[in-house]
Design a protein around this motif. Structure first.
Motif, mmCIF file in Angstrom:
data_model
loop_
_atom_site.group_PDB
_atom_site.id
_atom_site.type_symbol
_atom_site.label_atom_id
_atom_site.label_comp_id
_atom_site.label_asym_id
_atom_site.label_seq_id
_atom_site.Cartn_x
_atom_site.Cartn_y
_atom_site.Cartn_z
ATOM 1 N N UNK A 13 33.094 34.432 39.593
ATOM 2 C CA UNK A 13 33.520 35.555 39.625
ATOM 3 C C UNK A 13 35.326 35.371 39.284
ATOM 4 N N UNK A 14 35.638 34.383 39.534
ATOM 5 C CA UNK A 14 36.883 33.877 38.958
ATOM 6 C C UNK A 14 37.257 33.972 37.620
ATOM 7 N N UNK A 15 36.165 33.388 36.819
ATOM 8 C CA UNK A 15 35.958 33.246 35.651
ATOM 9 C C UNK A 15 35.918 34.552 34.682
ATOM 10 N N UNK A 16 35.106 35.443 35.307
ATOM 11 C CA UNK A 16 35.004 36.750 35.034
ATOM 12 C C UNK A 16 36.311 37.521 34.924
ATOM 13 N N UNK A 17 36.985 37.445 36.157
ATOM 14 C CA UNK A 17 38.197 38.091 36.338
ATOM 15 C C UNK A 17 39.305 37.572 35.276
ATOM 16 N N UNK A 21 40.723 40.603 33.751
ATOM 17 C CA UNK A 21 42.072 41.231 33.993
ATOM 18 C C UNK A 21 43.200 40.737 33.196
ATOM 19 N N UNK A 22 42.944 39.382 32.525
ATOM 20 C CA UNK A 22 44.030 38.998 31.598
ATOM 21 C C UNK A 22 44.127 39.587 30.155
ATOM 22 N N UNK A 23 43.062 40.077 29.886
ATOM 23 C CA UNK A 23 43.051 40.589 28.273
ATOM 24 C C UNK A 23 42.526 39.592 27.363
ATOM 25 N N UNK A 24 42.327 38.310 27.895
ATOM 26 C CA UNK A 24 41.608 37.382 26.872
ATOM 27 C C UNK A 24 40.387 37.408 26.530
ATOM 28 N N UNK A 25 40.000 37.112 25.431
ATOM 29 C CA UNK A 25 38.473 36.992 24.746
ATOM 30 C C UNK A 25 37.660 35.971 25.809
ATOM 31 N N UNK A 26 36.312 36.522 25.780
ATOM 32 C CA UNK A 26 35.381 35.427 26.385
ATOM 33 C C UNK A 26 35.352 34.275 25.798
ATOM 34 N N UNK A 27 35.391 33.993 24.488
ATOM 35 C CA UNK A 27 35.518 32.967 23.728
ATOM 36 C C UNK A 27 36.818 32.003 24.190
#
Length: 61
Positions: A13-17, A21-27
């Motif tokens: 859940x924290x990783x998903x946030x 929420x940060x606008x950073x990419x998944x990669x």
């Protein structure tokens, strides 16, 4: 032989946030926390599905 890493739901859940929420990419987030990009992508997809099912409005991309 490598063993499969297991992550708690709280960690996921924290990783998903971080992604949502940060606008950073998944990669980018995956590299920074040391998780495979495909795994984090699955977590994000699942979280987006839960958000849309709960009726909390549209999900951000």
């Amino acid at each position: 032989m490598a063993t499969r890493r297991r992550f708690t739901q709280e960690y996921k859940d924290q990783a998903v946030c971080l992604v949502l929420d940060s606008g950073r990419s998944i990669a980018e987030v995956a590299r920074s926390i040391g998780v495979h990009e495909m795994a984090l992508g699955r977590w994000v997809k699942k979280a987006k599905g839960r958000r849309s099912e709960s009726g909390k409005g549209p999900v951000r991309d």
